[in-house]
Design an enzyme around this catalytic site. Structure first.
Site, PDB file in Angstrom:
ATOM      1  N   LYS A 254      -3.205  -3.825  -1.757  1.00 23.81           N
ATOM      2  CA  LYS A 254      -2.719  -2.620  -1.080  1.00 23.81           C
ATOM      3  C   LYS A 254      -1.247  -2.425  -1.430  1.00 23.81           C
ATOM      4  O   LYS A 254      -0.411  -3.283  -1.152  1.00 23.81           O
ATOM      5  CB  LYS A 254      -2.876  -2.766   0.434  1.00 23.81           C
ATOM      6  CG  LYS A 254      -2.122  -1.700   1.254  1.00 23.81           C
ATOM      7  CD  LYS A 254      -2.280  -1.895   2.772  1.00 23.81           C
ATOM      8  CE  LYS A 254      -1.388  -0.932   3.563  1.00 23.81           C
ATOM      9  NZ  LYS A 254      -1.469  -1.125   5.025  1.00 23.81           N
ATOM     10  N   ASP A 259       5.088   3.052   4.625  1.00 27.42           N
ATOM     11  CA  ASP A 259       4.070   3.498   5.583  1.00 27.42           C
ATOM     12  C   ASP A 259       4.753   4.054   6.831  1.00 27.42           C
ATOM     13  O   ASP A 259       5.111   3.305   7.740  1.00 27.42           O
ATOM     14  CB  ASP A 259       3.150   2.319   5.939  1.00 27.42           C
ATOM     15  CG  ASP A 259       2.046   2.727   6.908  1.00 27.42           C
ATOM     16  OD1 ASP A 259       1.857   3.949   7.120  1.00 27.42           O
ATOM     17  OD2 ASP A 259       1.371   1.825   7.442  1.00 27.42           O
ATOM     18  N   LYS A 266       4.497   6.478  13.103  1.00 31.23           N
ATOM     19  CA  LYS A 266       4.865   5.250  13.808  1.00 31.23           C
ATOM     20  C   LYS A 266       6.129   5.473  14.626  1.00 31.23           C
ATOM     21  O   LYS A 266       6.936   6.340  14.292  1.00 31.23           O
ATOM     22  CB  LYS A 266       5.164   4.137  12.788  1.00 31.23           C
ATOM     23  CG  LYS A 266       3.954   3.585  12.063  1.00 31.23           C
ATOM     24  CD  LYS A 266       4.368   2.512  11.070  1.00 31.23           C
ATOM     25  CE  LYS A 266       3.175   1.949  10.318  1.00 31.23           C
ATOM     26  NZ  LYS A 266       2.223   1.216  11.171  1.00 31.23           N
ATOM     27  N   ASP A 277       4.932  -2.749   2.970  1.00 32.60           N
ATOM     28  CA  ASP A 277       3.507  -2.450   3.092  1.00 32.60           C
ATOM     29  C   ASP A 277       2.799  -2.426   1.729  1.00 32.60           C
ATOM     30  O   ASP A 277       1.615  -2.130   1.647  1.00 32.60           O
ATOM     31  CB  ASP A 277       3.306  -1.128   3.844  1.00 32.60           C
ATOM     32  CG  ASP A 277       2.007  -1.108   4.620  1.00 32.60           C
ATOM     33  OD1 ASP A 277       1.459  -2.194   4.888  1.00 32.60           O
ATOM     34  OD2 ASP A 277       1.531   0.003   4.936  1.00 32.60           O
ATOM     35  N   ASP A 336      -2.540   6.455  10.208  1.00 30.77           N
ATOM     36  CA  ASP A 336      -1.819   5.184  10.055  1.00 30.77           C
ATOM     37  C   ASP A 336      -2.762   4.038   9.663  1.00 30.77           C
ATOM     38  O   ASP A 336      -2.303   2.961   9.313  1.00 30.77           O
ATOM     39  CB  ASP A 336      -1.085   4.865  11.363  1.00 30.77           C
ATOM     40  CG  ASP A 336      -0.005   3.805  11.171  1.00 30.77           C
ATOM     41  OD1 ASP A 336       0.331   3.503  10.006  1.00 30.77           O
ATOM     42  OD2 ASP A 336       0.500   3.306  12.191  1.00 30.77           O
ATOM     43  N   GLU A 338      -4.226   3.600   6.951  1.00 28.00           N
ATOM     44  CA  GLU A 338      -4.314   4.125   5.579  1.00 28.00           C
ATOM     45  C   GLU A 338      -4.666   3.059   4.544  1.00 28.00           C
ATOM     46  O   GLU A 338      -5.233   3.369   3.500  1.00 28.00           O
ATOM     47  CB  GLU A 338      -3.000   4.803   5.206  1.00 28.00           C
ATOM     48  CG  GLU A 338      -1.897   3.889   4.663  1.00 28.00           C
ATOM     49  CD  GLU A 338      -1.392   2.852   5.672  1.00 28.00           C
ATOM     50  OE1 GLU A 338      -1.641   3.030   6.878  1.00 28.00           O
ATOM     51  OE2 GLU A 338      -0.776   1.858   5.251  1.00 28.00           O
ATOM     52  N   ARG A 340      -6.879   0.708   4.427  1.00 29.14           N
ATOM     53  CA  ARG A 340      -8.312   0.554   4.147  1.00 29.14           C
ATOM     54  C   ARG A 340      -8.833   1.705   3.291  1.00 29.14           C
ATOM     55  O   ARG A 340      -9.778   1.536   2.516  1.00 29.14           O
ATOM     56  CB  ARG A 340      -9.085   0.407   5.469  1.00 29.14           C
ATOM     57  CG  ARG A 340      -9.010   1.603   6.379  1.00 29.14           C
ATOM     58  CD  ARG A 340      -9.372   1.264   7.824  1.00 29.14           C
ATOM     59  NE  ARG A 340      -8.293   0.536   8.514  1.00 29.14           N
ATOM     60  CZ  ARG A 340      -8.358   0.120   9.778  1.00 29.14           C
ATOM     61  NH1 ARG A 340      -9.456   0.341  10.491  1.00 29.14           N
ATOM     62  NH2 ARG A 340      -7.349  -0.525  10.321  1.00 29.14           N
TER      63      ARG A 340
HETATM   64  N1  BES Z   1       0.831  -1.325   7.482  1.00 30.89           N
HETATM   65  C1  BES Z   1       0.269  -1.314   8.771  1.00 30.89           C
HETATM   66  C2  BES Z   1       0.028  -2.718   9.330  1.00 30.89           C
HETATM   67  C3  BES Z   1       1.241  -3.565   9.578  1.00 30.89           C
HETATM   68  C4  BES Z   1       1.794  -3.645  10.843  1.00 30.89           C
HETATM   69  C5  BES Z   1       1.778  -4.331   8.575  1.00 30.89           C
HETATM   70  C6  BES Z   1       2.900  -4.434  11.075  1.00 30.89           C
HETATM   71  C7  BES Z   1       2.885  -5.140   8.805  1.00 30.89           C
HETATM   72  C8  BES Z   1       3.445  -5.193  10.066  1.00 30.89           C
HETATM   73  C9  BES Z   1      -1.055  -0.577   8.750  1.00 30.89           C
HETATM   74  O1  BES Z   1      -1.167   0.442   7.825  1.00 30.89           O
HETATM   75  C10 BES Z   1      -1.247   0.032  10.097  1.00 30.89           C
HETATM   76  O2  BES Z   1      -0.473   0.872  10.440  1.00 30.89           O
HETATM   77  N2  BES Z   1      -2.268  -0.408  10.825  1.00 30.89           N
HETATM   78  C11 BES Z   1      -2.550   0.098  12.103  1.00 30.89           C
HETATM   79  C12 BES Z   1      -4.029   0.326  12.206  1.00 30.89           C
HETATM   80  C13 BES Z   1      -4.463   1.102  13.420  1.00 30.89           C
HETATM   81  C14 BES Z   1      -3.920   2.526  13.345  1.00 30.89           C
HETATM   82  C15 BES Z   1      -5.957   1.111  13.471  1.00 30.89           C
HETATM   83  C16 BES Z   1      -2.080  -0.936  13.123  1.00 30.89           C
HETATM   84  O3  BES Z   1      -2.146  -2.123  12.833  1.00 30.89           O
HETATM   85  O4  BES Z   1      -1.594  -0.541  14.164  1.00 30.89           O
HETATM   86 ZN    ZN Z   2       0.007   0.318   6.184  1.00 25.06          ZN
HETATM   87 MN    MN Z   3      -0.404   2.279   8.571  1.00 24.31          MN
END
Ligand code: BES
Ligand code: ZN
Ligand code: MN
Length: 489
Positions: A254, A259, A266, A277, A336, A338, A340
């Site tokens: 990825k 992000d 966010k 990310d 968010d 994204e 996957r």
């Molecule tokens: N890049 C983030 C995950 C992340 C969070 C990486 C903190 C490093 C530190 C990912 O794209 C994300 O935002 N995931 C969301 C998923 C949710 C919206 C289902 C999350 O983890 O909140």
């Molecule tokens: Zn992300």
């Molecule tokens: Mn995200």
């Protein structure tokens, strides 16, 4: 980019130590017994080294830890560092010993007396990793690190042993640089250019641009990047050092260069960390670099999906439905979630094009994995016990934390969407597992696969044994070992 510190191996001698104007480091067993050359050095310091080795502070040190004698009388050196390490030390202890030296390394350099220590190459490896310093943007010019000389009884044999480890250190530092870079520098285009530059070390590198991705039908990936000024890209890196024509093993990363969350934006606090990310893509790139540098006898293909997730008039909306390259439709509940979407298309493409013997993807995929495992272990998800166990074994051998998480049909059922084949987000419960289940829908049943959620380990909040605060390069060492054990064995 930064340049990793290199270690020069020279024949054990006395003058190099007395001439050293920077630091001197002595590798000493827990019994405090000195070899012939170290004994002479002790006499030159009028017994200061011997006295330190009889003190309480030395007794208290753990394997690999060190003690400093500042401005020792009788020497030019600014300090003598006494590093505790048994001759029978294991890999992790030897690397830690090197890290103690690397952490203290300054502009005047260091001469390390390792003499006949059987783990000298591993000590050098730990030194290089811990001496890493991402100081590109400190304008009050930090002086460069000085030269590192390691005195060993057999320099040629030690150099030969160290060569593949130095290729590994180079790969780890390459990954760290990518992860540490800010997103205004490391755009999708800049990232792809850095990967294309690895053609010089023998990798075959292709960069697929947006029209090419459109043609392939990668609408899930393209939807994520459509709000950004930086064009989405997929980069394919091939290393064919194995038997000609044998199907490769695939690594998929990825690579979200930033992000924001997109329209599901966010919160501001901590958003700056989302420069990391692209950590999964960074690890894949670092492993490919190492394999090329050490001319691994294996066929491995690395694929990374490079996009930026931005809010914009053209950005993807919550509620949009996209069609993946596989053909399955996805309701985008949360822009968010994204990662996957990006991986779904790259995983599918990897299988369609390369028919890989197995596949491992890496991603900073979920915040939930940090809730579950903290910064100590990456989450490991798999459809294949043999591959999963081989990876866990390699990670343990490299001292990189990894913990298997469960999967199953009950979790998969949570992905059900009213409007499309699946939705991309289904709330807080088991957030890391539902993300993994989503990815699994894009993995063919007969392809052994692991998903590594590295959100907690790519950029932990504190320094680690082998890395200063910042990017760790977690996973490069474990995957290099997995390739060695599984494909080169
Ligand atoms: N890049 C983030 C995950 C992340 C969070 C990486 C903190 C490093 C530190 C990912 O794209 C994300 O935002 N995931 C969301 C998923 C949710 C919206 C289902 C999350 O983890 O909140
Ligand atoms: Zn992300
Ligand atoms: Mn995200």
């Amino acid at each position: 980019m930064t340049t990793p510190v290199t270690v020069q191996f020279e024949k054990t001698g006395f003058e190099a130590l007395t001439d050293a104007e920077g630091r001197v480091a002595l590798i000493v067993g827990p019994d405090g017994k000195l070899g012939a050359v170290a004994k002479r050095l002790d006499r030159a310091t009028r017994g200061a080294i011997g006295r330190a080795l009889q003190g309480k502070a030395w007794d208290k040190l753990k394997a690999g830890d060190a003690l400093d004698l500042s401005y020792p009388a009788g020497l030019k050196a600014e300090a003598v560092q006494l590093v505790k390490l048994a001759r029978r030390a294991d890999t992790a202890e030897a690397r830690k010993a090197g890290a103690s030296v690397g952490k203290a390394l300054g502009e005047a350099g260091v001469v390390v007396l390792a003499a006949a220590h059987p783990r000298a190459a591993e000590i050098a490896f730990g030194l290089t990793l811990r001496a890493y310093d991402f100081a590109l943007y400190h304008t009050a010019e930090k002086p460069a690190k000085g030269a590192v000389t390691m005195l060993v009884d057999d320099p040629d044999a030690t150099s030969a042993k160290a060569a593949p480890l130095m290729a590994l250190a180079d790969g780890v530092c390459f990954t760290r640089d990518l992860v540490n870079e800010p997103a205004n520098v490391l755009t999708t285009t800049d990232f792809a250019e850095r990967l294309a530059a690895m053609r010089e070390i023998g990798l075959e590198v292709e960069v697929l641009d947006e029209p090419a991705l459109e043609k392939l039908g990668m609408r899930a990936l393209l939807g994520v990047g459509q709000g950004s000024e930086s064009p989405s890209k997929v980069v394919v890196m091939q290393w064919n050092g194995g038997r000609k024509g044998d199907a490769p093993f695939a690594l998929v990363g990825k690579g979200v260069v930033f992000d924001t969350g997109g329209i599901s934006i966010k919160p501001a606090a901590g958003m700056e960390e989302m420069t990391m990310d692209m950590g999964g893509a960074g690890v894949v790139s670092g492993v490919m670099r190492t394999l090329a540098l050490r001319k691994a006898k294996a066929n491995v293909v690395g694929l990374v999906g490079l996009v930026e997730n931005m809010p914009d008039g053209r950005a993807q909306r919550p509620g949009d439905i996209v069609r993946s390259m596989k053909g399955d439709t996805i309701e985008v509940i949360n822009t968010d979630a994204e990662g996957r979407l990006v991986l779904a298309d790259v995983l599918w493409y990897a299988q369609e094009r390369f028919k890989p013997t197995g596949m491992i993807n890496l991603a900073t995929l979920t915040g939930a994995i940090i809730v579950g495992l903290g910064h100590e272990n990456a989450g490991v998800f798999s459809n294949d016990d043999a591959l999963c166990n081989a990876f866990l074994k390699a990670a343990a051998a490299e001292d990189e934390g990894a913990w298997r998480m469960p999967m199953g049909p009950a979790y998969d059922a949570l992905l059900k969407s009213r409007l499309a084949d699946m939705k991309n987000s289904c709330g807080r419960p088991a957030g890391s597992i539902t993300a993994a289940q989503f990815l699994r829908r894009f993995v063919k049943d007969d392809v052994p696969w692991c998903h590594l959620d590295i959100a907690g380990v790519a950029l932990p909040p504190k320094e680690t044994t082998l890395a200063p605060k910042g990017a760790t390069g977690w996973g490069v060492m474990a995957l290099d070992r997995l390739v060695r054990d599984m494909l080169e064995g």
